[in-house]
Design an enzyme around this catalytic site. Structure first.
Site, PDB file in Angstrom:
ATOM      1  CG  ASP A  80      -1.852  -1.166   1.281  1.00  0.00           C
ATOM      2  OD1 ASP A  80      -2.138  -1.716   0.203  1.00  0.00           O
ATOM      3  OD2 ASP A  80      -2.282  -1.533   2.396  1.00  0.00           O
TER       4      ASP A  80
HETATM    5  N1  URA Z   1      -1.111  -6.102   3.647  1.00  0.00           N
HETATM    6  C1  URA Z   1      -1.649  -4.872   3.704  1.00  0.00           C
HETATM    7  O1  URA Z   1      -2.718  -4.692   4.256  1.00  0.00           O
HETATM    8  N2  URA Z   1      -0.999  -3.863   3.125  1.00  0.00           N
HETATM    9  C2  URA Z   1       0.195  -4.003   2.518  1.00  0.00           C
HETATM   10  O2  URA Z   1       0.754  -3.026   2.019  1.00  0.00           O
HETATM   11  C3  URA Z   1       0.754  -5.286   2.482  1.00  0.00           C
HETATM   12  C4  URA Z   1       0.076  -6.319   3.071  1.00  0.00           C
END
Ligand code: URA
Length: 233
Positions: free
Chosen positions: A100
């Site tokens: 993310d």
């Molecule tokens: N899980 C998440 O919720 N976000 C990420 O960036 C990676 C794994």
């Protein structure tokens, strides 16, 4: 080793593409054109593809310590993207899965599409370890809830490992790589993630790299990744 496998391990395409190219006469072994994909390559022989020695792997893999604020994409109209941080002109480079925008940590970037696919597939059980901080303390049954299969609309988790550090921070290791997976898992036990960092991917850590820095994996590290995902013996 068979000629088609020899070329596959060096990144000359899919098995079918390689076999076609061998049959078309594009490959020589010790200066003799060989049209049989099953030909056994003698130890130390010089294999050429299109007249060029097929010595080294054409695959390349970078490990980026992704900083918060940049998007896991090749391009984005409004935000910096992870590919901006890797000044490479190697074609077909792409991130292995997604972190993310606000997640930090290990992100692999490679031109080896098959490796990327397998590293993300639950089938190969490649561990991804995250450090998470949450807004509220974990419930007592957090470990049981997180380590047992958790059912979501689009997938069910398997084999997660929860290691509590403080009341509201922990490591969580998962083998899948689903969209917002870690945040969704914590949310399911009533804890909103406020900070997330990927500590390791297939055992590779960002050690020695500040957020935003990257390094090229050594050939040994890339080979180990290919072995872990069943692409090489
Ligand atoms: N899980 C998440 O919720 N976000 C990420 O960036 C990676 C794994």
């Amino acid at each position: 080793m068979r000629l088609d496998r020899f070329l596959r391990e060096r990144g000359y395409g899919s098995r079918k593409e390689i076999q076609d190219n061998i049959r078309k006469g594009k490959v020589s072994v010790d200066s003799e054109i060989v049209k049989d994909p099953e030909f056994r390559v003698p130890e130390g022989a010089e294999v050429c593809f299109g007249g060029q020695p097929a010595e080294k792997s054409r695959y390349i893999c970078y490990l980026l310590n992704k900083p918060s604020g940049c998007v896991t994409a090749r391009t984005d109209e409004n935000h910096p993207v992870v590919m901006d941080l890797i000044p490479s002109d190697v074609p077909d480079l792409a991130p292995v899965g997604r972190l993310d925008k606000d997640t930090e940590g290990v992100l692999l970037i490679t031109n080896d599409g098959e490796l990327a696919h397998r590293l993300l597939s639950p089938k190969y059980h490649v561990p991804k370890k995250y450090y998470a901080e949450c807004r509220s303390p974990f419930p007592e049954e957090a470990k049981t809830l997180l380590e047992n299969p958790m059912v979501f609309q689009d997938f069910t988790t398997e084999g997660a490992v929860f290691e509590k550090l403080t009341d509201s921070s922990a490591y969580l290791t998962v083998t899948e790589g689903k969209f917002h997976q870690v945040k969704r898992m914590f949310l399911k036990i009533g804890c909103e993630v406020t900070y997330l960092r990927r500590e390791s991917f297939a055992g590779l850590t960002p050690e020695g790299l500040a957020p935003g820095e990257y390094r090229k994996l050594s050939e040994e590290e890339t080979t180990a990744l290919r072995k872990a995902s069943g692409l090489e013996e």
